[in-house]
Design a protein around this motif. Structure first.
Motif, PDB file in Angstrom:
ATOM      1  N   TYR A   1      47.046  40.482  39.307  1.00  0.00           N
ATOM      2  CA  TYR A   1      46.271  39.455  38.593  1.00  0.00           C
ATOM      3  C   TYR A   1      44.942  39.202  39.309  1.00  0.00           C
ATOM      4  CZ  TYR A   1      44.639  35.009  36.845  1.00  0.00           C
ATOM      5  OH  TYR A   1      43.824  34.022  36.326  1.00  0.00           O
ATOM      6  N   GLU A   2      45.018  39.021  40.619  1.00  0.00           N
ATOM      7  CA  GLU A   2      43.787  38.725  41.369  1.00  0.00           C
ATOM      8  C   GLU A   2      42.821  39.905  41.333  1.00  0.00           C
ATOM      9  OE1 GLU A   2      45.203  35.312  44.507  1.00  0.00           O
ATOM     10  OE2 GLU A   2      45.404  37.389  45.161  1.00  0.00           O
ATOM     11  N   LEU A   3      43.333  41.123  41.433  1.00  0.00           N
ATOM     12  CA  LEU A   3      42.453  42.297  41.387  1.00  0.00           C
ATOM     13  C   LEU A   3      41.765  42.432  40.026  1.00  0.00           C
ATOM     14  CD1 LEU A   3      44.629  44.906  43.305  1.00  0.00           C
ATOM     15  CD2 LEU A   3      42.376  44.074  44.017  1.00  0.00           C
ATOM     16  N   LEU A   4      42.481  42.117  38.962  1.00  0.00           N
ATOM     17  CA  LEU A   4      41.944  42.291  37.608  1.00  0.00           C
ATOM     18  C   LEU A   4      41.142  41.087  37.113  1.00  0.00           C
ATOM     19  CD1 LEU A   4      45.093  43.893  35.920  1.00  0.00           C
ATOM     20  CD2 LEU A   4      43.024  45.076  36.647  1.00  0.00           C
TER      21      LEU A   4
ATOM     22  N   PRO B   1      37.113  39.188  47.185  1.00  0.00           N
ATOM     23  CA  PRO B   1      37.080  40.561  47.728  1.00  0.00           C
ATOM     24  C   PRO B   1      38.473  41.202  47.692  1.00  0.00           C
ATOM     25  CG  PRO B   1      35.942  39.029  49.193  1.00  0.00           C
ATOM     26  CD  PRO B   1      36.637  38.209  48.153  1.00  0.00           C
ATOM     27  N   TYR B   2      38.501  42.478  47.300  1.00  0.00           N
ATOM     28  CA  TYR B   2      39.791  43.173  47.178  1.00  0.00           C
ATOM     29  C   TYR B   2      40.546  43.206  48.497  1.00  0.00           C
ATOM     30  CZ  TYR B   2      38.273  47.508  49.451  1.00  0.00           C
ATOM     31  OH  TYR B   2      37.856  48.433  50.376  1.00  0.00           O
TER      32      TYR B   2
ATOM     33  N   ILE C   1      50.760  50.155  46.460  1.00  0.00           N
ATOM     34  CA  ILE C   1      50.545  50.003  45.016  1.00  0.00           C
ATOM     35  C   ILE C   1      49.253  49.246  44.726  1.00  0.00           C
ATOM     36  CG2 ILE C   1      51.452  48.928  42.906  1.00  0.00           C
ATOM     37  CD1 ILE C   1      54.287  49.546  44.208  1.00  0.00           C
ATOM     38  N   LEU C   2      49.060  48.111  45.386  1.00  0.00           N
ATOM     39  CA  LEU C   2      47.863  47.309  45.121  1.00  0.00           C
ATOM     40  C   LEU C   2      46.594  48.036  45.558  1.00  0.00           C
ATOM     41  CD1 LEU C   2      49.111  43.703  45.950  1.00  0.00           C
ATOM     42  CD2 LEU C   2      48.834  44.781  43.703  1.00  0.00           C
TER      43      LEU C   2
END
Length: 145
Positions: free
Chosen positions: A89-92, A98-99, A125-126
């Protein structure tokens, strides 16, 4: 990152876990967390965002995970699944974050709640999702070194 935001993520892992296991109404679970003061040191607005937006965006999040996991998303340990969904969710959806922060927070959640070694699985995975979804940010970061 602030400790209050980290605490919001921790509470979100627990609330999402409960939701995944019981199918209970989100509002009931959130109310229970408030009544038990489990959000006392957490950034409540961020907890609410994660806890309501992740179920709302579940199909998209699980599709992004499915591309990189070794089994159906529903077969992933429920604690790890909750952490992966928060990270995805946070990545998208949190492009201002920041990643690397997202990956570090997710690894720490896995160390806190997951089984031994689950932080490596979560990170792997992330990181792949980040490579795909945040390629421009990653490229800019490596170019700056």
């Amino acid at each position: 990152m602030s400790q209050a935001r980290t605490n919001a993520r921790k509470a979100a892992v627990q609330a999402l876990y409960q939701w995944q296991m019981t199918g209970q109404n989100l509002g009931e679970i959130e109310l229970q967390f408030q009544e038990e003061e489990r959000l006392k040191d957490a950034q409540k607005s961020y907890f609410t965002e994660l806890f309501h937006e992740i179920p709302k965006n579940l199909e998209t999040l699980d599709q992004s995970l499915a591309e990189f996991v070794d089994r159906p998303v529903d077969m992933i340990d429920p604690v790890e699944r909750a952490i992966l969904r928060i990270g995805a969710y946070e990545l998208l959806h949190r492009l201002n974050m920041p990643y690397r922060v997202i990956l570090n927070e997710s690894i720490n959640l896995a160390k806190c709640f997951g089984a031994d070694g689950s932080h490596k699985y979560i990170n792997g995975i992330l990181d792949k999702i980040a490579q795909k979804e945040r390629a421009v940010e990653i490229k800019a970061r490596t170019a700056g070194k």
